[in-house]
Design an enzyme around this catalytic site. Sequence first.
Site, mmCIF file in Angstrom:
data_model
loop_
_atom_site.group_PDB
_atom_site.id
_atom_site.type_symbol
_atom_site.label_atom_id
_atom_site.label_comp_id
_atom_site.label_asym_id
_atom_site.label_seq_id
_atom_site.Cartn_x
_atom_site.Cartn_y
_atom_site.Cartn_z
ATOM 1 N N GLU A 1 39.440 53.601 36.687
ATOM 2 C CA GLU A 1 38.413 53.657 37.738
ATOM 3 C C GLU A 1 38.819 52.690 38.832
ATOM 4 O O GLU A 1 38.933 51.478 38.570
ATOM 5 C CB GLU A 1 37.057 53.256 37.160
ATOM 6 C CG GLU A 1 36.614 54.158 36.013
ATOM 7 C CD GLU A 1 35.501 53.570 35.161
ATOM 8 O OE1 GLU A 1 34.944 54.299 34.338
ATOM 9 O OE2 GLU A 1 35.202 52.358 35.315
ATOM 10 N N ALA B 1 33.755 35.089 56.536
ATOM 11 C CA ALA B 1 34.617 36.151 56.009
ATOM 12 C C ALA B 1 34.182 37.490 56.574
ATOM 13 O O ALA B 1 33.075 37.629 57.088
ATOM 14 C CB ALA B 1 34.535 36.182 54.482
ATOM 15 N N GLU C 1 40.982 45.335 46.766
ATOM 16 C CA GLU C 1 40.582 44.416 47.843
ATOM 17 C C GLU C 1 41.505 43.197 47.885
ATOM 18 O O GLU C 1 41.580 42.422 46.939
ATOM 19 C CB GLU C 1 39.139 43.929 47.656
ATOM 20 C CG GLU C 1 38.690 43.056 48.834
ATOM 21 C CD GLU C 1 37.426 42.256 48.566
ATOM 22 O OE1 GLU C 1 36.717 41.959 49.532
ATOM 23 O OE2 GLU C 1 37.137 41.912 47.396
ATOM 24 N N SER D 1 39.764 41.398 42.540
ATOM 25 C CA SER D 1 39.404 42.022 41.262
ATOM 26 C C SER D 1 40.475 43.017 40.850
ATOM 27 O O SER D 1 40.242 44.230 40.887
ATOM 28 C CB SER D 1 38.069 42.770 41.385
ATOM 29 O OG SER D 1 37.042 41.902 41.775
ATOM 30 N N GLU E 1 25.133 44.035 63.778
ATOM 31 C CA GLU E 1 23.700 44.308 63.893
ATOM 32 C C GLU E 1 22.961 44.168 62.555
ATOM 33 O O GLU E 1 21.821 43.711 62.526
ATOM 34 C CB GLU E 1 23.523 45.744 64.423
ATOM 35 C CG GLU E 1 22.159 46.038 64.984
ATOM 36 C CD GLU E 1 21.946 47.547 65.172
ATOM 37 O OE1 GLU E 1 20.865 47.925 65.637
ATOM 38 O OE2 GLU E 1 22.866 48.323 64.824
#
Lengths: 189, 189
Positions: B38, B76, B119, B113, B140
């Site tokens: 996954e 970040a 990422e 991870s 926003e």
Amino acid sequence: MKKFEEKTIVKEVLYEGKIINLQIETVTLPNGKTSKREIIKHPGAVCVIALTEENKLIMVEQYRKALERSVLEIPAGKLEPGEEPIITAARELEEETGYGSENLVHLISFYTSPGFADELVHVYVAKNLYKIENARGADEDEFVELQELTLEEAEKCVADQRIFDAKTAYAVQYIRLQQLMHKYKTEIQ
Amino acid sequence: MKKFEEKTIVKEVLYEGKIINLQIETVTLPNGKTSKREIIKHPGAVCVIALTEENKLIMVEQYRKALERSVLEIPAGKLEPGEEPIITAARELEEETGYGSENLVHLISFYTSPGFADELVHVYVAKNLYKIENARGADEDEFVELQELTLEEAEKCVADQRIFDAKTAYAVQYIRLQQLMHKYKTEIQ
């Protein structure tokens, strides 16, 4: 710690998998508008900073499909349902490295990707290691190779991106900090 | 770094979202068996370790829906398609804090991870900060509050779990290590 809270209006579970679930939540923002949040639910994990008698850091090399490459990481694994993290830590250390520890201490816990996932990693430090006879092996679909690195070797691996993940980079930096504090007999107050 | 490579037989994209995609890959393992992986695809992100003239660490407090609480993190944000990470870093620093930096330097990049996500976070150190007049504001649907902490305050926040994510824990440890190295005029060889 509820500042800027986003309240869920609708929650839609799109996927329930072996390790992760995916859910989309429609939320009300502090300004009253609505937005969508994509959230990965994860059971949490542990990792272990384990030093041998010779002060070598125990690493495992494994293939990470998400990265399409292998990397060196400190031993780690995910929590089974209801399992105490320290139990997971002892189990993963045994399964991935064959070592047990007489002194397994919680160091820190941190979220890995707070922007989209609830994965919480509990970091342990394992001292007084001993080899376990007939240690439990890794899971059936897990292939790992043990490596033991000096601090300098580990720092070189960070620079070379053979060590390439947050928890292991944290661990190497932790060991460097400990070594400096020991050398100068200083303590963080 | 292809040891224990897992080759994809079937790839199924289950979700394509605003920030993440989810795909399930059926892979061949080194022992010839098959398994499912996954995987979350993420565009990557940057974060910035920014120190003020008074040696205070710049943090932003924000609500993280995945954690159902607010936390203190270093500034970040995620990469826009095709954007150079250092550009993202300068932009996020400006938008979230109102500061610019004359000296923005890449420190390290790490996967957050590796077990389920690609990422990659690029960590920058920003020195020689200056206040930007009419700085671009946050997105926003982003609500953040600036805080400036001494190293000791930041370490207390780590202990209290107000700082609770890997990149920020890494950043606080990095500052402590730098301070010790400076104090004892030592360098990592």
